[in-house]
Design a protein around this motif. Sequence first.
Motif, PDB file in Angstrom:
ATOM      1  N   ARG A   1      -7.101  -1.495  66.251  1.00 26.08           N
ATOM      2  CA  ARG A   1      -5.625  -2.277  66.502  1.00 26.08           C
ATOM      3  C   ARG A   1      -5.698  -3.157  65.233  1.00 26.08           C
ATOM      4  N   VAL A   2      -4.997  -3.352  64.472  1.00 29.31           N
ATOM      5  CA  VAL A   2      -4.788  -4.106  63.363  1.00 29.31           C
ATOM      6  C   VAL A   2      -3.799  -5.309  63.312  1.00 29.31           C
TER       7      VAL A   2
ATOM      8  N   GLY B   1      -0.542   0.713  60.497  1.00 33.05           N
ATOM      9  CA  GLY B   1      -1.512  -0.809  59.588  1.00 33.05           C
ATOM     10  C   GLY B   1      -2.404  -0.581  59.027  1.00 33.05           C
ATOM     11  N   SER B   2      -3.248  -1.214  58.121  1.00 33.10           N
ATOM     12  CA  SER B   2      -4.498  -1.098  58.024  1.00 33.10           C
ATOM     13  C   SER B   2      -5.245  -2.130  58.058  1.00 33.10           C
TER      14      SER B   2
ATOM     15  N   ASN C   1       3.136   1.779  47.996  1.00 30.79           N
ATOM     16  CA  ASN C   1       2.795   3.156  48.705  1.00 30.79           C
ATOM     17  C   ASN C   1       1.822   3.344  49.769  1.00 30.79           C
ATOM     18  N   ASN C   2       0.960   3.520  49.336  1.00 26.75           N
ATOM     19  CA  ASN C   2      -0.042   4.032  49.670  1.00 26.75           C
ATOM     20  C   ASN C   2      -0.723   3.477  51.422  1.00 26.75           C
ATOM     21  N   ALA C   3      -0.643   2.125  51.301  1.00 24.17           N
ATOM     22  CA  ALA C   3      -1.142   1.168  51.419  1.00 24.17           C
ATOM     23  C   ALA C   3      -1.271   1.783  53.598  1.00 24.17           C
ATOM     24  N   THR C   4      -0.437   2.363  54.380  1.00 22.76           N
ATOM     25  CA  THR C   4      -0.544   2.997  55.930  1.00 22.76           C
ATOM     26  C   THR C   4       0.844   3.700  55.857  1.00 22.76           C
ATOM     27  N   PRO C   5       1.351   4.924  56.750  1.00 19.37           N
ATOM     28  CA  PRO C   5       2.154   5.097  56.633  1.00 19.37           C
ATOM     29  C   PRO C   5       2.838   4.094  57.762  1.00 19.37           C
ATOM     30  N   VAL C   6       4.590   4.665  57.966  1.00 19.03           N
ATOM     31  CA  VAL C   6       5.219   4.074  58.446  1.00 19.03           C
ATOM     32  C   VAL C   6       4.202   3.673  59.576  1.00 19.03           C
ATOM     33  N   THR C   7       4.379   4.933  60.571  1.00 19.45           N
ATOM     34  CA  THR C   7       4.270   5.267  61.863  1.00 19.45           C
ATOM     35  C   THR C   7       3.447   6.133  61.886  1.00 19.45           C
ATOM     36  N   ASN C   8       2.462   6.685  63.405  1.00 17.39           N
ATOM     37  CA  ASN C   8       1.282   7.024  63.120  1.00 17.39           C
ATOM     38  C   ASN C   8       1.710   8.345  63.781  1.00 17.39           C
TER      39      ASN C   8
END
Length: 940
Positions: free
Chosen positions: A447-448, A367-368, A353-360
């Motif tokens: 950029r990931v 992403g990360s 759940n804490n990997a990345t938000p859906v959007t910035n």
Amino acid sequence: MRKKLLFRSKKTIYSCLLASGVLLAGNSRAAFFQDSTRASSPAKDTATIKPTVPVLYSQQPRDRVVGAIGYLDGKTLESAPVSLLANAFTGRLAGLYSSQTNGAPRFDNPVLSLRGRNPLVVIDGIPRYNLTNGDQALLDVLNVNPEQIESVSLLKDGLSSVMLGNRAMDGVLMITTRAKGTAQGSTISVTGQAGLQSAIGMRKSLSSYDFASLYNEALANSGLAPVYTPAQLSGYQNGTDPYMFPNVDWQHAAMRDNAPLQRYTVNAGGNYSNVKYFLSLDYQNQQGLFKESPAFAYGTNINYNRYVFRSNIEFNVDKNMSLFANLLGNMQDYVQPGVGYAPIMNNILVTPNNATPVTNVQGSLAGSRVYPTNPYADATSSGYLKNNLQAASVDVGLKQKADGIIRGSWIKGLLSYSPSYEHAIDRSRGYDAFNYPVASDTTRYLRVSTKSEQPNTDAVVARFQQAYFELSTGVDRTWNNNGLSALVLASYDNGQSNSDLNQVYKTLAARVNYSYDRRFVFELAGAYSGNNRFGPDNRFDFYPAAGFSWLLHNESFLKDSRLFSELKLRASYGRVGNANPGYYSYRQTYAGGGTYYFGGSATSVGGIAPGAVANPNRTVEKADKLNLGLDLGFARQRGWLNIDYYNNKQFDLLQVRGDNSAVFGNTYPVENLGKNRYSGIELNTGWSDHAGPLTYNISANLSTVSSKILFNDEAQQAYSWMQRTGSPVNQIRGYVAEGFFSSGNLGAAAIEGYTPVAGDVKYMDLNSDGVINASDQKVIGNDKALMFYGASAGIRFKGIDVSILFQGVKNRDILTTGDYQFAFGSNGKMNAYERALNRWTPATAATATLPRVTIASNPNNFLTSSLYVRNGDYVRLRNAEIGFTVNGKYLPSSVIKGLRIFVNGQNLATFSKYKDADPENYTSLYPIQRIINGGLSVKL
């Protein structure tokens, strides 16, 4: 007179076809339904007594059936809102076990098992085969509308299936499609139905705060420093900044709560003295659960469209000759996200759940470095894949009575051709995803993931064609109280898949059934069959079978019994085979080998080396099948009970010999070495009656399957518990867990080379040598007979009908392993689920059900053991339906003969001790669907 009838019948056919065409042109989403219980008599008794029963290649009077044959009226399947017919069988037929591990539209076909084996599917007398791409079935031959099915028969013993010879070992699931209307004259029926699907049994991920806290704990247990600071933990717990401290439920982010499905059908049927026909056109649309983005003009969610046309026509040329022609067309369009539905489901399940938000914060996809894949972006922004499948079959036959030669004799010829292929278009794309170390600073980003242009490539991914020829002759006669049926049949079945050479089955088969004085029935049957992919000396074998039944209710001492209306004892024994030749594996192949150098220069020549070692003695797997049965009817057939006991000894099973060595230098071939036994009991019982305007029925079935490896060519084992011989087939094996290490028992036996600490899994030292290794592995699954059952009930009162079906499994164990079992997975970067909170800590040592958490794979705790074997028993409310029928005389139009409104559901409730996921689909590839569906049927 005969010419007038012929002209009238032809005119009726043309009228029906024209009416269907006009109606379709007027409304492409209308549905037409013919001869269905939906428009006449729903909640029909599932055990309705039929005067004849479909058997292989013919029909037999019910009282002369000797083999173990299960029967199901096709109308009972219509309450199931499913696209694959196999999903409607579950819980309805004794002996047939169903397990569904994928709920994705189009690919939700269950694995069917008949007495421990996967049965051959025979449709209208012809063996049918799936179109496959690897292990995936692109066209399941059971992908048909239940409303097109007249009956389903299970041929369970050797006698009932032996005429298939080397394809009879696994039993037969025999489908008979509708060939005519049920009433004299012609009718047209229309059905439209729509519903919603929702996922059941999906795993629950940990919140970001629980995940981060547990991750720090795992790092500490692994001797590493924590990576989440108290400030970060507080940020996850408070949820005040969703961009810096995301807590994304990826199931909710990438998936919808429900998805629509709809089906529309037109059926037309006719039943006249010289012509009978059944015409059906079916359209179905089923969508997936993925979300879509309005930024794209095309759809990316799963979208499955299926069009099925069936035409069965039988025409009497004169009183002695009849012609029949069956035509089937099946066209499917299937769209899914560009990365494929399976990778998306996997990413949803493994991404924390804490990997990345859906959007910035500014709206771009997020992403990360560690998690560059965004499940929401995979579903909405990866383009799409589109597959088109086209399949058809044409069966043409002629039957000529030959009473002038032998009274009751006939001859029949049949030709069938069935091509299918699948075409795939790739329109996938990459997407831009960014990581902003400081959410409010849009000048600093990484950029990931990178956008890419959509290709437009296409390919034919699979092709299959089958040509089938059959010639048969027989006689059916009765005199006094005696009866005789004899059949001789020759068949040629030629199948060709992709670029492979053809596989040909040739069979010469016969059956004789004789009834004496309506009390004793004797049956002999056999087949001489072969397959061209075996070696010349092993292509053909003979398979015999015999059976006997005693109709005690026709004996003088029971003839006037008021209790028993039927009492029959049955026994059969037969040898059957399973042709599994491989791809010409009796011939030695050669492939490119190493390179050989000559002289002082760099001159070289490529070498040739043997391929896999050939086995010229490879032959058919075989089974000797014994079946003992009892059929009981009482209270004037209002109640019934059928019991069967079976014992199937299989031999010449293919396996790689256990006494092998790497010194051999090549791959060992499979050989006919193994022996297994399957045995069990099947019971089917019920009651059907009426009280005034109220009619009702209840029925239940129960089946058991026990298996045992009689011989397994294995290396000599040091201890008896290591041997597979004597244990159940496909049994779970591993270490026996006996709790966890603690400070008081750290000196106990441990895995070689591993130093345990408190909270690690402690294993039983079976040989008491002070070390845990392969010698301490044994059967850890349930060794009791698998039991599965179903129970159904239906009532009808005037125009209201209600039906319900429960289905369940007992003595079923499941092994939960892989990344969804172990917190953070084998690489330390995966997700963790709520069940991980049951791990061992000093505070939970007395109640913990899982070992301490660590980062990455643990050589002790990740081993297959009884700790991860779970009770997979469950009971499911598989199907329920309620409907209301309005008689045509109460309707304003004389054209409408009947109208029915109905609501039904599939997979409505599940009861199980296993709570982590759905007990049937516990790997969570794509969730099984709960379906709520409703519709309207009109009979014209």
